[in-house]
Design a protein around this motif. Structure first.
Motif, PDB file in Angstrom:
ATOM      1  N   GLY A   1       0.794  -1.231   0.000  1.00 19.61           N
ATOM      2  CA  GLY A   1       0.000   0.000   0.000  1.00 19.61           C
ATOM      3  C   GLY A   1       0.825   1.279   0.000  1.00 19.61           C
ATOM      4  O   GLY A   1       0.358   2.320   0.437  1.00 19.61           O
ATOM      5  N   GLU A   2       2.058   1.209  -0.466  1.00 15.74           N
ATOM      6  CA  GLU A   2       2.882   2.413  -0.634  1.00 15.74           C
ATOM      7  C   GLU A   2       3.598   2.299  -1.968  1.00 15.74           C
ATOM      8  O   GLU A   2       3.881   1.184  -2.423  1.00 15.74           O
ATOM      9  CB  GLU A   2       3.913   2.526   0.503  1.00 15.74           C
ATOM     10  CG  GLU A   2       3.296   2.966   1.805  1.00 15.74           C
ATOM     11  CD  GLU A   2       4.337   3.286   2.873  1.00 15.74           C
ATOM     12  OE1 GLU A   2       5.489   3.616   2.535  1.00 15.74           O
ATOM     13  OE2 GLU A   2       3.972   3.203   4.056  1.00 15.74           O
ATOM     14  N   PRO A   3       3.914   3.437  -2.609  1.00 15.07           N
ATOM     15  CA  PRO A   3       4.569   3.364  -3.912  1.00 15.07           C
ATOM     16  C   PRO A   3       5.925   2.663  -3.837  1.00 15.07           C
ATOM     17  O   PRO A   3       6.578   2.684  -2.779  1.00 15.07           O
ATOM     18  CB  PRO A   3       4.742   4.826  -4.330  1.00 15.07           C
ATOM     19  CG  PRO A   3       4.473   5.638  -3.127  1.00 15.07           C
ATOM     20  CD  PRO A   3       3.675   4.816  -2.174  1.00 15.07           C
ATOM     21  N   ALA A   4       6.313   2.067  -4.931  1.00 13.63           N
ATOM     22  CA  ALA A   4       7.606   1.394  -4.983  1.00 13.63           C
ATOM     23  C   ALA A   4       8.184   1.541  -6.388  1.00 13.63           C
ATOM     24  O   ALA A   4       7.501   2.028  -7.311  1.00 13.63           O
ATOM     25  CB  ALA A   4       7.445  -0.079  -4.617  1.00 13.63           C
ATOM     26  N   HIS A   5       9.427   1.141  -6.538  1.00 16.58           N
ATOM     27  CA  HIS A   5      10.097   1.276  -7.837  1.00 16.58           C
ATOM     28  C   HIS A   5      11.157   0.182  -7.943  1.00 16.58           C
ATOM     29  O   HIS A   5      11.856  -0.104  -6.971  1.00 16.58           O
ATOM     30  CB  HIS A   5      10.755   2.664  -7.928  1.00 16.58           C
ATOM     31  CG  HIS A   5      11.092   3.090  -9.316  1.00 16.58           C
ATOM     32  ND1 HIS A   5      10.370   4.034 -10.020  1.00 16.58           N
ATOM     33  CD2 HIS A   5      12.081   2.688 -10.150  1.00 16.58           C
ATOM     34  CE1 HIS A   5      10.902   4.203 -11.221  1.00 16.58           C
ATOM     35  NE2 HIS A   5      11.945   3.390 -11.318  1.00 16.58           N
ATOM     36  N   VAL A   6      11.265  -0.423  -9.111  1.00 14.32           N
ATOM     37  CA  VAL A   6      12.261  -1.478  -9.358  1.00 14.32           C
ATOM     38  C   VAL A   6      13.200  -1.009 -10.467  1.00 14.32           C
ATOM     39  O   VAL A   6      12.755  -0.711 -11.573  1.00 14.32           O
ATOM     40  CB  VAL A   6      11.585  -2.795  -9.802  1.00 14.32           C
ATOM     41  CG1 VAL A   6      12.632  -3.872 -10.085  1.00 14.32           C
ATOM     42  CG2 VAL A   6      10.575  -3.273  -8.751  1.00 14.32           C
ATOM     43  N   VAL A   7      14.494  -0.945 -10.143  1.00 14.17           N
ATOM     44  CA  VAL A   7      15.512  -0.588 -11.136  1.00 14.17           C
ATOM     45  C   VAL A   7      16.388  -1.808 -11.375  1.00 14.17           C
ATOM     46  O   VAL A   7      16.964  -2.338 -10.420  1.00 14.17           O
ATOM     47  CB  VAL A   7      16.440   0.543 -10.629  1.00 14.17           C
ATOM     48  CG1 VAL A   7      17.447   0.932 -11.711  1.00 14.17           C
ATOM     49  CG2 VAL A   7      15.652   1.739 -10.157  1.00 14.17           C
ATOM     50  N   SER A   8      16.500  -2.246 -12.612  1.00 14.19           N
ATOM     51  CA  SER A   8      17.402  -3.359 -12.897  1.00 14.19           C
ATOM     52  C   SER A   8      18.551  -2.849 -13.767  1.00 14.19           C
ATOM     53  O   SER A   8      18.340  -2.111 -14.731  1.00 14.19           O
ATOM     54  CB  SER A   8      16.658  -4.497 -13.589  1.00 14.19           C
ATOM     55  OG  SER A   8      15.637  -4.965 -12.713  1.00 14.19           O
ATOM     56  N   THR A   9      19.761  -3.258 -13.395  1.00 11.57           N
ATOM     57  CA  THR A   9      20.928  -2.811 -14.152  1.00 11.57           C
ATOM     58  C   THR A   9      21.143  -3.756 -15.325  1.00 11.57           C
ATOM     59  O   THR A   9      21.534  -4.912 -15.140  1.00 11.57           O
ATOM     60  CB  THR A   9      22.197  -2.784 -13.272  1.00 11.57           C
ATOM     61  OG1 THR A   9      21.938  -1.997 -12.106  1.00 11.57           O
ATOM     62  CG2 THR A   9      23.362  -2.179 -14.043  1.00 11.57           C
ATOM     63  N   ALA A  10      20.849  -3.259 -16.526  1.00 10.35           N
ATOM     64  CA  ALA A  10      21.209  -3.999 -17.751  1.00 10.35           C
ATOM     65  C   ALA A  10      22.537  -3.417 -18.195  1.00 10.35           C
ATOM     66  O   ALA A  10      23.523  -3.419 -17.442  1.00 10.35           O
ATOM     67  CB  ALA A  10      20.120  -3.857 -18.794  1.00 10.35           C
ATOM     68  N   SER A  11      22.581  -2.863 -19.392  1.00  8.57           N
ATOM     69  CA  SER A  11      23.826  -2.331 -19.969  1.00  8.57           C
ATOM     70  C   SER A  11      23.466  -1.811 -21.352  1.00  8.57           C
ATOM     71  O   SER A  11      22.432  -2.203 -21.917  1.00  8.57           O
ATOM     72  CB  SER A  11      24.841  -3.474 -20.090  1.00  8.57           C
ATOM     73  OG  SER A  11      25.963  -3.090 -20.868  1.00  8.57           O
ATOM     74  N   LEU A  12      24.347  -1.002 -21.925  1.00 12.58           N
ATOM     75  CA  LEU A  12      24.176  -0.671 -23.350  1.00 12.58           C
ATOM     76  C   LEU A  12      24.294  -1.966 -24.159  1.00 12.58           C
ATOM     77  O   LEU A  12      23.705  -2.087 -25.241  1.00 12.58           O
ATOM     78  CB  LEU A  12      25.238   0.363 -23.775  1.00 12.58           C
ATOM     79  CG  LEU A  12      25.097   0.962 -25.166  1.00 12.58           C
ATOM     80  CD1 LEU A  12      23.715   1.527 -25.408  1.00 12.58           C
ATOM     81  CD2 LEU A  12      26.169   2.011 -25.406  1.00 12.58           C
TER      82      LEU A  12
END
Ligand SMILES: NC(=O)c1ccc[n+]([C@@H]2O[C@H](COP(=O)([O-])OP(=O)(O)OC[C@H]3O[C@@H](n4cnc5c(N)ncnc54)[C@H](O)[C@@H]3O)[C@@H](O)[C@H]2O)c1
Length: 275
Positions: free
Chosen positions: A131-142
């Motif tokens: 019940g709170e905002p969240a964010h997922v960042v995944s490290t890919a690459s060029l």
């Protein structure tokens, strides 16, 4: 996610390089931190750089789903919420595709792809319920948006992270979830990535016999990287705050992507991004 203060960040690969710089910046933003890596000494060193920020550390091998579940449990038992997940741990291997080894595929895909899958599966269901905002960042690459000679195994793993992130975004949109997604696609920058072998399990040590020359090229490119790990971390956090999906920190990266897309759309043979 515009406001980071007092929120909880989880960072895999936090014992070195980009993960460490992300930890420092999240701490400076007033976040609480959950730091994970196979390198416990590296984690302890990162913690010494965090000032007064609240943090918990846990040795976590991202290739193992149960270890990500344990990390999620630690996060919720320590801080009650999980707001910003960085699926960042990664390793690299070099050499032509035809002589790449089964061990190399298992190692690189295990860390770079299954590590991200495990992070998503351990945290997103809990994020959906909190019940709170969240964010997922995944490290890919060029290397997840282009195809680099001598980097077949790594490119396949990073292309997977890009499409996995795009699919995650679509699925969360359909679910009307308040969870943002970003995929980070940097070019070369200086970290310990060229020394990835240091964390390679002994049972997966069978390397590409023709990898050395390519590895030297990668090492030199990393040394010559125009942005620092701190620059990439800063641009990443700015991207999170402004809800950017594709984060390409390096100038010139877009041109390389455009070249590949034009090759596809105009039915040309692939142009090497290395010129
Ligand atoms: N440095 C570059 O030029 C570059 C460019 C594009 C993308 N990347 C990506 O950035 C991310 C961070 O790497 P970096 O450049 O900071 O390198 P790094 O080697 O300094 O850091 C990677 C961290 O991942 C950890 N790690 C390795 N295997 C693990 C496992 N099984 N479980 C948990 N942790 C593990 C390592 O111990 C290390 O602390 C990686 O996903 C990498 O592929 C790096």
């Amino acid at each position: 996610m515009e406001i980071l203060k007092d929120r909880v960040a989880i960072i895999t690969g936090a014992g070195s390089g980009l993960g460490r710089e992300l930890a420092k910046l999240c701490a400076a933003e007033g976040m609480k931190l959950v730091l994970a890596d196979v390198d416990e000494k590296g984690l302890e060193e990162t913690r010494t750089l965090l000032g007064a920020a609240e943090s918990v550390l846990r040795r976590t091998d991202v290739t193992k789903r149960d270890e990500l579940d344990a990390l999620a449990e630690l996060t919720y038992s320590s801080f009650g919420k999980a707001h910003l997940l960085f699926n960042n741990a990664g390793v690299a291997a070099s050499g032509p595709v035809w002589s790449s080894t089964a061990a190399e595929w298992e190692w690189v895909m295990g860390v770079n792809v299954m590590g991200v899958v495990h992070g998503i599966q351990a945290f997103v269901p809990r994020m959906l319920e909190q019940g709170e905002p969240a964010h997922v960042v995944s490290t890919a690459s060029l290397a997840g948006l282009t195809s680099v000679p001598g980097s077949g195994v790594y490119c396949v793993s990073k292309h997977s992270v890009v499409t996995l992130s795009e699919c995650l975004y679509h699925d969360l949109q359909i679910a009307k979830a308040d969870i943002g997604v970003s995929v980070l696609c940097p070019a070369f920058f200086k970290t310990g990535i060229a020394e990835s072998e240091r964390n390679r399990p002994a049972e997966l040590s069978d390397s590409n016999p023709a990898g050395a020359a390519y590895a030297e090229f990668v090492r030199a490119a990393i040394e010559a990287g125009k942005l620092s790990a701190e620059d990439v971390a800063r641009i990443t956090l700015e991207g999170v705050k402004s809800e950017r999906f594709y984060i390409l920190p390096h100038n010139g990266a877009r041109k390389t992507v455009q070249l590949r897309m034009t090759d596809i759309l105009e039915d040309r043979k692939p142009t090497s991004p290395m010129g």
